[in-house]
Design a protein around this motif. Structure first.
Motif, PDB file in Angstrom:
ATOM      1  N   MET A 273      44.748 -11.389 -82.066  1.00  0.00           N
ATOM      2  CA  MET A 273      43.389 -10.915 -81.937  1.00  0.00           C
ATOM      3  C   MET A 273      42.936 -10.506 -83.199  1.00  0.00           C
TER       4      MET A 273
ATOM      5  N   PRO B 206      42.902 -10.674 -74.377  1.00  0.00           N
ATOM      6  CA  PRO B 206      43.292 -11.841 -75.183  1.00  0.00           C
ATOM      7  C   PRO B 206      43.915 -13.210 -74.261  1.00  0.00           C
ATOM      8  N   LYS B 207      43.936 -14.449 -74.904  1.00  0.00           N
ATOM      9  CA  LYS B 207      44.358 -15.540 -74.414  1.00  0.00           C
ATOM     10  C   LYS B 207      45.571 -16.137 -75.014  1.00  0.00           C
TER      11      LYS B 207
ATOM     12  N   ALA C 123      50.006 -14.055 -78.518  1.00  0.00           N
ATOM     13  CA  ALA C 123      48.567 -14.284 -79.343  1.00  0.00           C
ATOM     14  C   ALA C 123      48.293 -13.281 -80.330  1.00  0.00           C
TER      15      ALA C 123
ATOM     16  N   SER D 288      49.801 -17.036 -88.387  1.00  0.00           N
ATOM     17  CA  SER D 288      48.491 -16.490 -88.010  1.00  0.00           C
ATOM     18  C   SER D 288      47.182 -16.996 -88.586  1.00  0.00           C
TER      19      SER D 288
ATOM     20  N   ARG E  79      48.624 -20.869 -85.327  1.00  0.00           N
ATOM     21  CA  ARG E  79      48.855 -22.139 -85.665  1.00  0.00           C
ATOM     22  C   ARG E  79      50.317 -22.246 -85.436  1.00  0.00           C
TER      23      ARG E  79
ATOM     24  N   GLY F 119      48.210 -17.769 -76.915  1.00  0.00           N
ATOM     25  CA  GLY F 119      48.141 -18.733 -77.800  1.00  0.00           C
ATOM     26  C   GLY F 119      47.183 -18.578 -78.896  1.00  0.00           C
ATOM     27  N   GLN F 120      46.053 -17.950 -78.587  1.00  0.00           N
ATOM     28  CA  GLN F 120      44.833 -17.845 -79.565  1.00  0.00           C
ATOM     29  C   GLN F 120      45.193 -17.358 -80.725  1.00  0.00           C
ATOM     30  N   ASN F 121      44.600 -17.922 -81.803  1.00  0.00           N
ATOM     31  CA  ASN F 121      44.657 -17.848 -83.191  1.00  0.00           C
ATOM     32  C   ASN F 121      46.016 -17.920 -83.678  1.00  0.00           C
TER      33      ASN F 121
END
Length: 388
Positions: A101, A119-120, A99, A49, A126, A122-124
């Motif tokens: 958030m 949410p999108k 994802a 994360s 690594r 894959g966001q946030n």
């Protein structure tokens, strides 16, 4: 006598055999890597994360909270569609997570998580290997280790690094008139300062002197002092005693100790009586005794050799061009490195250009190069080496 360009070329043409050593990570700053370095594993090693928040399974605005994952946790948590877990920065993301958030865009009521926005995917998160893939080159041989380099090497678990060894450096200052600071002096004597300037300049660029010695202007003492210094160094830096006065014994003493002259005297100001020699794999610089001359020669010539001996690919101070703040003409009869100050993108040649005048150099931050007889108008570009 040689030109500035010839002197620099002679230094550059010296054949050098580099040696390496293992250095603890915390002592490796400023060293050049002796080998290419590859990543022993993926970085990151696992999906993690990028912030404190919630790992989500599926793309919704409402989830059922089923647990928590902290950084360093090794337990596997599985998520089903519509489920989420509290997660913290650096923690391993469950493999089913879509994802993460950030917590600032969420609210929780009992065991239900509500998102302020959709949410999108894959966001946030690594991704594993997002920075480095196992076996991929991290740094090439010759890379100079800076603080971020040490951080990356530490993250790869490297406790020690193979680096190019830095040269062992001894300093000799000569002069009957010299007295160590803090000691009483009589009329006609002065406090010795050049060795402190040279030692400080060494530290400025990541070097340390091994021994520092002060010698009287006596031939036998000078010869013996040089012999002793050469017994324990790769580079010997001598301040004073290299001119042609009745009490200047350095050049003759170097010859007596088997040092071969590579050049003596450079057509420049300050620092004309500059000597550079070699004895097998040892190098000697004999710098002028005047403080500004001595330090100028260090910045222009000595530093270049020390960095080459340390495995650096780019050596010496970088030359920049700045517009001059005022008209100036070089009337010294030689190409000159002038004490200068670069302020707000302009260079100003300072007062106090005498070879013995160190205050103006201390207040400046550059050496401005102006050729013999060159006349500059306000706004003309001047070549400068930044020294601080």
């Amino acid at each position: 006598m040689v030109s500035i360009e010839e002197a620099l070329r002679i230094i550059e043409d010296q054949k050098i055999d580099l040696e390496s050593e293992l250095k603890p990570l915390e002592e490796a700053l400023g060293y050049a890597l002796a080998t290419n370095t590859a990543a022993p594993f993926d970085v990151p090693e696992f999906d993690n994360s990028a912030m404190d928040g919630y790992a989500l399974c599926g793309l919704y605005q409402e989830y059922q909270l089923v647990g928590e994952v902290a950084a360093g946790d090794s337990n596997d948590i599985s998520l089903k569609d519509g489920e989420a877990v509290r997660i913290f920065t650096g923690a391993r993301v469950p493999k089913e997570a879509t994802a993460v958030m950030m917590q600032e865009k969420t609210s929780v009521k009992e065991n239900t998580l509500f998102l302020d926005e959709m949410p999108k995917a894959g966001q946030n998160i690594r991704k594993k290997g997002g920075q480095l893939i196992q076996g991929r080159e991290v740094f090439e041989q010759g890379h100079i280790l800076n603080p971020p380099s040490l951080a990356l090497m530490g993250s790869l678990g490297m406790e020690k690094l193979e680096v190019v060894s830095k040269p062992t450096i001894n300093i000799i200052s000569t002069g009957n008139e010299l007295v160590k600071p803090g000691q009483p002096k009589t009329e006609g004597q002065i406090y010795e300062s050049n060795s402190y300037a040279i030692s400080g300049a060494l530290q400025q660029f990541g070097f340390q002197h091994h021994k520092k010695t002060q010698i009287k202007d006596d031939f036998e003492a000078t010869k013996a002092g040089i012999k002793t210094a050469l017994d324990s160094c790769d580079v010997l830096i001598i301040s004073g005693g290299i001119s042609v006065g009745d009490y200047d014994f350095v050049k003759q003493s170097l010859e007596e100790n088997g040092v071969n002259e590579l050049f003596y005297k450079v057509f420049q100001k300050p620092g004309k009586p500059l000597y550079f020699g070699r004895k097998e794999n040892q190098f000697v610089f004999a710098l002028p005794g005047n403080p500004a001359s001595s330090l100028t020669c260090f910045y222009v010539y000595v530093l270049q050799l020390l960095q080459r001996l340390s495995g650096y690919e780019n050596v010496g101070l970088t030359t920049y061009q700045f517009p001059i703040k005022h008209a100036y003409k070089n009337t010294f009869g030689r190409p000159s490195f002038l004490k200068a100050a670069v302020i707000d993108g302009q260079v100003e040649v300072l007062d106090g250009q005498g070879s013995s005048m160190i205050q103006s150099m201390a207040k400046g931050n550059a050496l401005a190069f102006v050729d013999d007889g060159e006349a500059l108008n306000e706004g003309d570009l001047v070549r400068c080496k930044l020294i601080s």
